[in-house]
Design a protein around this motif. Structure first.
Motif, PDB file in Angstrom:
ATOM      1  N   UNK A  28      46.961  50.054  36.727  1.00  0.00           N
ATOM      2  CA  UNK A  28      47.442  48.686  36.566  1.00  0.00           C
ATOM      3  C   UNK A  28      48.939  48.574  36.861  1.00  0.00           C
ATOM      4  N   UNK A  29      49.714  49.591  36.502  1.00  0.00           N
ATOM      5  CA  UNK A  29      51.150  49.558  36.786  1.00  0.00           C
ATOM      6  C   UNK A  29      51.409  49.467  38.286  1.00  0.00           C
ATOM      7  N   UNK A  30      50.634  50.212  39.072  1.00  0.00           N
ATOM      8  CA  UNK A  30      50.795  50.171  40.525  1.00  0.00           C
ATOM      9  C   UNK A  30      50.464  48.772  41.060  1.00  0.00           C
ATOM     10  N   UNK A  31      49.400  48.171  40.548  1.00  0.00           N
ATOM     11  CA  UNK A  31      49.032  46.818  40.991  1.00  0.00           C
ATOM     12  C   UNK A  31      50.145  45.834  40.628  1.00  0.00           C
ATOM     13  N   UNK A  32      50.722  45.965  39.450  1.00  0.00           N
ATOM     14  CA  UNK A  32      51.828  45.090  39.063  1.00  0.00           C
ATOM     15  C   UNK A  32      53.005  45.256  40.024  1.00  0.00           C
ATOM     16  N   UNK A  33      53.303  46.487  40.422  1.00  0.00           N
ATOM     17  CA  UNK A  33      54.382  46.722  41.381  1.00  0.00           C
ATOM     18  C   UNK A  33      54.081  46.039  42.719  1.00  0.00           C
ATOM     19  N   UNK A  34      52.831  46.136  43.167  1.00  0.00           N
ATOM     20  CA  UNK A  34      52.431  45.503  44.426  1.00  0.00           C
ATOM     21  C   UNK A  34      52.579  43.985  44.327  1.00  0.00           C
ATOM     22  N   UNK A  39      55.807  39.093  45.431  1.00  0.00           N
ATOM     23  CA  UNK A  39      56.307  37.915  44.738  1.00  0.00           C
ATOM     24  C   UNK A  39      55.181  36.987  44.273  1.00  0.00           C
ATOM     25  N   UNK A  40      54.116  37.617  43.751  1.00  0.00           N
ATOM     26  CA  UNK A  40      52.996  36.858  43.200  1.00  0.00           C
ATOM     27  C   UNK A  40      53.085  36.864  41.690  1.00  0.00           C
ATOM     28  N   UNK A  41      52.901  35.690  41.091  1.00  0.00           N
ATOM     29  CA  UNK A  41      52.912  35.585  39.637  1.00  0.00           C
ATOM     30  C   UNK A  41      51.579  36.095  39.105  1.00  0.00           C
ATOM     31  N   UNK A  42      51.631  36.713  37.930  1.00  0.00           N
ATOM     32  CA  UNK A  42      50.417  37.223  37.312  1.00  0.00           C
ATOM     33  C   UNK A  42      50.580  37.244  35.805  1.00  0.00           C
ATOM     34  N   UNK A  43      49.451  37.328  35.121  1.00  0.00           N
ATOM     35  CA  UNK A  43      49.407  37.459  33.665  1.00  0.00           C
ATOM     36  C   UNK A  43      48.421  38.576  33.339  1.00  0.00           C
ATOM     37  N   UNK A  44      48.456  39.038  32.107  1.00  0.00           N
ATOM     38  CA  UNK A  44      47.461  39.993  31.621  1.00  0.00           C
ATOM     39  C   UNK A  44      46.574  39.223  30.660  1.00  0.00           C
ATOM     40  N   UNK A  45      45.251  39.226  30.921  1.00  0.00           N
ATOM     41  CA  UNK A  45      44.344  38.441  30.079  1.00  0.00           C
ATOM     42  C   UNK A  45      43.994  39.199  28.788  1.00  0.00           C
ATOM     43  N   UNK A  54      46.122  30.624  40.854  1.00  0.00           N
ATOM     44  CA  UNK A  54      46.471  29.650  41.877  1.00  0.00           C
ATOM     45  C   UNK A  54      45.955  28.304  41.393  1.00  0.00           C
ATOM     46  N   UNK A  55      46.200  27.250  42.170  1.00  0.00           N
ATOM     47  CA  UNK A  55      45.804  25.917  41.736  1.00  0.00           C
ATOM     48  C   UNK A  55      44.286  25.777  41.622  1.00  0.00           C
ATOM     49  N   UNK A  56      43.522  26.309  42.572  1.00  0.00           N
ATOM     50  CA  UNK A  56      42.068  26.126  42.595  1.00  0.00           C
ATOM     51  C   UNK A  56      41.269  27.388  42.260  1.00  0.00           C
ATOM     52  N   UNK A  57      41.952  28.493  41.940  1.00  0.00           N
ATOM     53  CA  UNK A  57      41.225  29.726  41.634  1.00  0.00           C
ATOM     54  C   UNK A  57      42.130  30.718  40.916  1.00  0.00           C
ATOM     55  N   UNK A  58      41.484  31.763  40.391  1.00  0.00           N
ATOM     56  CA  UNK A  58      42.179  32.861  39.713  1.00  0.00           C
ATOM     57  C   UNK A  58      41.673  34.165  40.300  1.00  0.00           C
ATOM     58  N   UNK A  59      42.597  35.067  40.610  1.00  0.00           N
ATOM     59  CA  UNK A  59      42.210  36.362  41.145  1.00  0.00           C
ATOM     60  C   UNK A  59      42.532  37.435  40.114  1.00  0.00           C
ATOM     61  N   UNK A  60      41.510  38.247  39.810  1.00  0.00           N
ATOM     62  CA  UNK A  60      41.648  39.322  38.824  1.00  0.00           C
ATOM     63  C   UNK A  60      41.681  40.668  39.533  1.00  0.00           C
ATOM     64  N   UNK A  61      42.468  41.578  38.980  1.00  0.00           N
ATOM     65  CA  UNK A  61      42.598  42.940  39.496  1.00  0.00           C
ATOM     66  C   UNK A  61      42.100  43.852  38.388  1.00  0.00           C
ATOM     67  N   UNK A  62      40.920  44.434  38.589  1.00  0.00           N
ATOM     68  CA  UNK A  62      40.236  45.122  37.500  1.00  0.00           C
ATOM     69  C   UNK A  62      39.915  46.572  37.856  1.00  0.00           C
ATOM     70  N   UNK A  63      39.950  47.396  36.844  1.00  0.00           N
ATOM     71  CA  UNK A  63      39.556  48.794  36.963  1.00  0.00           C
ATOM     72  C   UNK A  63      38.337  48.992  36.072  1.00  0.00           C
ATOM     73  N   UNK A  64      37.282  49.560  36.642  1.00  0.00           N
ATOM     74  CA  UNK A  64      36.053  49.800  35.886  1.00  0.00           C
ATOM     75  C   UNK A  64      35.571  51.223  36.148  1.00  0.00           C
ATOM     76  N   UNK A  65      34.982  51.819  35.126  1.00  0.00           N
ATOM     77  CA  UNK A  65      34.482  53.184  35.255  1.00  0.00           C
ATOM     78  C   UNK A  65      35.557  54.188  34.877  1.00  0.00           C
TER      79      UNK A  65
END
Length: 160
Positions: A28-34, A39-45, A54-65
């Motif tokens: 997750x730290x690497x994704x935050x750096x990217x 210059x993309x805003x993000x939050x941690x859910x 974004x205005x019409x959607x939300x993109x999640x960056x997830x690690x599973x397994x």
């Protein structure tokens, strides 16, 4: 009883434990750096996943397994609601998108109240390691493609 067919050896060596030299196991730290570099805003859910709104959607960056089975997924939830009457045309549209593009692969989800929403997804097996350049380029490409899908669908359906 039929004999079991052996898995062919295509000249690929069996995976060795741990990431190959020159590769990383992203986190997750690497994704935050990217995301910071882009210059993309993000939050941690609440579940600990990164989300870029974004205005019409939300993109999640997830690690599973875990271990060699660790998967990185970029999943976009498109917020625009569609009706059941619109679903056939919507499915035809996303089938066309899925045939013509590599990512995100888009599918529909029908909620209990009858609204239909779309979800886009791209995944990468990362548990055995990937190069930093491949991971970074893929992540940014997947985000761009998620944005492009929203624009494409809005234009196609006259929603823009």
């Amino acid at each position: 009883m039929a004999a079991e067919t052996p898995t062919p050896n295509l000249g690929v060596q069996p995976p060795q434990p741990g990431p190959p030299p020159g590769s990383v196991v992203p986190d997750q730290d690497l994704v935050q750096q990217i995301l910071d570099q882009a210059e993309l805003k993000y939050v941690v859910d609440d579940e600990g996943d990164l989300a870029a709104p974004w205005e019409q959607f939300r993109t999640y960056f997830m690690f599973r397994g875990e271990g060699d089975e660790l998967v990185f997924a970029v999943r976009t939830f498109y917020d625009r609601p569609h009706t059941m009457e619109e679903k056939p045309r919507l499915l035809e549209s996303i089938d066309d998108w899925n045939r013509r593009t590599l990512w995100p692969k888009v599918y529909s989800h029908t909620h209990d109240d009858g609204t239909v929403r779309l979800i886009g997804e791209a995944q990468m097996l990362i548990g055995t390691g990937v190069t930093l350049e491949h991971f970074t380029c893929s992540t940014i490409s997947w985000v761009r493609a998620a944005i492009e899908f929203d624009k494409w669908l809005a234009e196609l359906l006259g929603l823009a």
